[in-house]
Design a protein around this motif. Structure first.
Motif, PDB file in Angstrom:
ATOM      1  N   SER A   1       6.423  -9.455  -1.062  1.00 61.54           N
ATOM      2  CA  SER A   1       7.280 -10.180  -0.113  1.00 61.54           C
ATOM      3  C   SER A   1       8.330  -9.202   0.411  1.00 61.54           C
ATOM      4  O   SER A   1       8.658  -8.199  -0.240  1.00 61.54           O
ATOM      5  CB  SER A   1       7.964 -11.356  -0.802  1.00 61.54           C
ATOM      6  N   LEU A   2       8.851  -9.497   1.581  1.00 62.24           N
ATOM      7  CA  LEU A   2       9.920  -8.662   2.129  1.00 62.24           C
ATOM      8  C   LEU A   2      11.139  -8.690   1.213  1.00 62.24           C
ATOM      9  O   LEU A   2      11.794  -7.666   1.032  1.00 62.24           O
ATOM     10  CB  LEU A   2      10.285  -9.123   3.542  1.00 62.24           C
TER      11      LEU A   2
ATOM     12  N   LEU B   1       3.193 -12.810   8.371  1.00 61.32           N
ATOM     13  CA  LEU B   1       2.741 -11.648   7.613  1.00 61.32           C
ATOM     14  C   LEU B   1       2.685 -10.424   8.516  1.00 61.32           C
ATOM     15  O   LEU B   1       2.251 -10.518   9.668  1.00 61.32           O
ATOM     16  CB  LEU B   1       1.338 -11.874   7.067  1.00 61.32           C
ATOM     17  N   LEU B   2       3.057  -9.284   7.977  1.00 66.29           N
ATOM     18  CA  LEU B   2       2.827  -8.013   8.648  1.00 66.29           C
ATOM     19  C   LEU B   2       1.705  -7.330   7.879  1.00 66.29           C
ATOM     20  O   LEU B   2       1.848  -7.013   6.699  1.00 66.29           O
ATOM     21  CB  LEU B   2       4.084  -7.148   8.664  1.00 66.29           C
TER      22      LEU B   2
ATOM     23  N   THR C   1      15.852  -1.884   2.502  1.00 68.71           N
ATOM     24  CA  THR C   1      15.843  -2.166   3.936  1.00 68.71           C
ATOM     25  C   THR C   1      15.265  -3.555   4.189  1.00 68.71           C
ATOM     26  O   THR C   1      14.353  -3.984   3.499  1.00 68.71           O
ATOM     27  CB  THR C   1      15.053  -1.116   4.738  1.00 68.71           C
ATOM     28  N   LEU C   2      15.818  -4.236   5.189  1.00 67.10           N
ATOM     29  CA  LEU C   2      15.296  -5.539   5.603  1.00 67.10           C
ATOM     30  C   LEU C   2      14.282  -5.406   6.735  1.00 67.10           C
ATOM     31  O   LEU C   2      13.731  -6.395   7.185  1.00 67.10           O
ATOM     32  CB  LEU C   2      16.445  -6.442   6.073  1.00 67.10           C
ATOM     33  N   ASP C   3      14.047  -4.194   7.201  1.00 62.09           N
ATOM     34  CA  ASP C   3      13.137  -3.945   8.318  1.00 62.09           C
ATOM     35  C   ASP C   3      11.693  -3.926   7.808  1.00 62.09           C
ATOM     36  O   ASP C   3      11.308  -3.031   7.059  1.00 62.09           O
ATOM     37  CB  ASP C   3      13.488  -2.615   8.968  1.00 62.09           C
ATOM     38  N   PRO C   4      10.867  -4.900   8.220  1.00 57.52           N
ATOM     39  CA  PRO C   4       9.490  -4.959   7.727  1.00 57.52           C
ATOM     40  C   PRO C   4       8.669  -3.722   8.077  1.00 57.52           C
ATOM     41  O   PRO C   4       7.868  -3.254   7.265  1.00 57.52           O
ATOM     42  CB  PRO C   4       8.902  -6.201   8.400  1.00 57.52           C
ATOM     43  N   VAL C   5       8.865  -3.167   9.259  1.00 56.43           N
ATOM     44  CA  VAL C   5       8.090  -1.992   9.675  1.00 56.43           C
ATOM     45  C   VAL C   5       8.441  -0.784   8.809  1.00 56.43           C
ATOM     46  O   VAL C   5       7.556  -0.051   8.358  1.00 56.43           O
ATOM     47  CB  VAL C   5       8.309  -1.708  11.175  1.00 56.43           C
ATOM     48  N   ARG C   6       9.717  -0.589   8.541  1.00 54.33           N
ATOM     49  CA  ARG C   6      10.127   0.520   7.660  1.00 54.33           C
ATOM     50  C   ARG C   6       9.640   0.292   6.232  1.00 54.33           C
ATOM     51  O   ARG C   6       9.239   1.230   5.544  1.00 54.33           O
ATOM     52  CB  ARG C   6      11.641   0.682   7.684  1.00 54.33           C
TER      53      ARG C   6
ATOM     54  N   ALA D   1       5.822   1.884   1.860  1.00 60.90           N
ATOM     55  CA  ALA D   1       4.728   1.559   0.941  1.00 60.90           C
ATOM     56  C   ALA D   1       3.515   2.443   1.222  1.00 60.90           C
ATOM     57  O   ALA D   1       2.845   2.906   0.288  1.00 60.90           O
ATOM     58  CB  ALA D   1       4.362   0.084   1.053  1.00 60.90           C
ATOM     59  N   HIS D   2       3.224   2.706   2.492  1.00 60.31           N
ATOM     60  CA  HIS D   2       2.133   3.635   2.817  1.00 60.31           C
ATOM     61  C   HIS D   2       2.436   5.029   2.275  1.00 60.31           C
ATOM     62  O   HIS D   2       1.543   5.698   1.749  1.00 60.31           O
ATOM     63  CB  HIS D   2       1.909   3.706   4.328  1.00 60.31           C
ATOM     64  N   ASP D   3       3.684   5.466   2.405  1.00 58.78           N
ATOM     65  CA  ASP D   3       4.073   6.784   1.896  1.00 58.78           C
ATOM     66  C   ASP D   3       3.841   6.900   0.390  1.00 58.78           C
ATOM     67  O   ASP D   3       3.584   7.994  -0.115  1.00 58.78           O
ATOM     68  CB  ASP D   3       5.546   7.079   2.200  1.00 58.78           C
ATOM     69  N   LEU D   4       3.920   5.766  -0.318  1.00 57.66           N
ATOM     70  CA  LEU D   4       3.691   5.770  -1.769  1.00 57.66           C
ATOM     71  C   LEU D   4       2.211   5.619  -2.128  1.00 57.66           C
ATOM     72  O   LEU D   4       1.862   5.575  -3.300  1.00 57.66           O
ATOM     73  CB  LEU D   4       4.500   4.655  -2.429  1.00 57.66           C
ATOM     74  N   GLY D   5       1.342   5.511  -1.120  1.00 58.08           N
ATOM     75  CA  GLY D   5      -0.084   5.492  -1.390  1.00 58.08           C
ATOM     76  C   GLY D   5      -0.803   4.192  -1.131  1.00 58.08           C
ATOM     77  O   GLY D   5      -2.013   4.110  -1.354  1.00 58.08           O
ATOM     78  N   ALA D   6      -0.106   3.167  -0.676  1.00 56.69           N
ATOM     79  CA  ALA D   6      -0.768   1.885  -0.393  1.00 56.69           C
ATOM     80  C   ALA D   6      -1.676   2.039   0.825  1.00 56.69           C
ATOM     81  O   ALA D   6      -1.246   2.525   1.868  1.00 56.69           O
ATOM     82  CB  ALA D   6       0.262   0.792  -0.136  1.00 56.69           C
TER      83      ALA D   6
END
Length: 70
Positions: free
Chosen positions: A16-17, A53-54, A26-31, A36-41
């Motif tokens: 969840s956000l 949902l994003l 951060t409250l920014d969903p895009v950031r 999360a992608h940077d951590l490997g997701a």
């Protein structure tokens, strides 16, 4: 540290956000999704309450609107 060891090994990450705001500050969903992608997701489905949902993966990202409820 825990997420960086786990996220590369999961197919779908469904946070969840609110949860990710505590972790990433951060409250920014895009950031949040970018971090999360940077951590490997590979695929993220970020739950954003009434906003919906994003969904993000290697093919891009899109918003899935929330379904109205009564």
């Amino acid at each position: 540290a825990v997420l960086s060891g786990v996220l590369p090994n999961v197919d779908d990450f469904l946070p969840s956000l609110d949860d990710m705001t505590v972790m990433f500050g951060t409250l920014d969903p895009v950031r949040t999704v970018a971090k999360a992608h940077d951590l490997g997701a590979a695929r993220i489905v970020l739950k954003c309450a009434e906003r919906g949902l994003l969904v993000s993966d290697e093919n891009g990202a899109f918003w899935q609107p929330a379904m109205p409820c009564q």
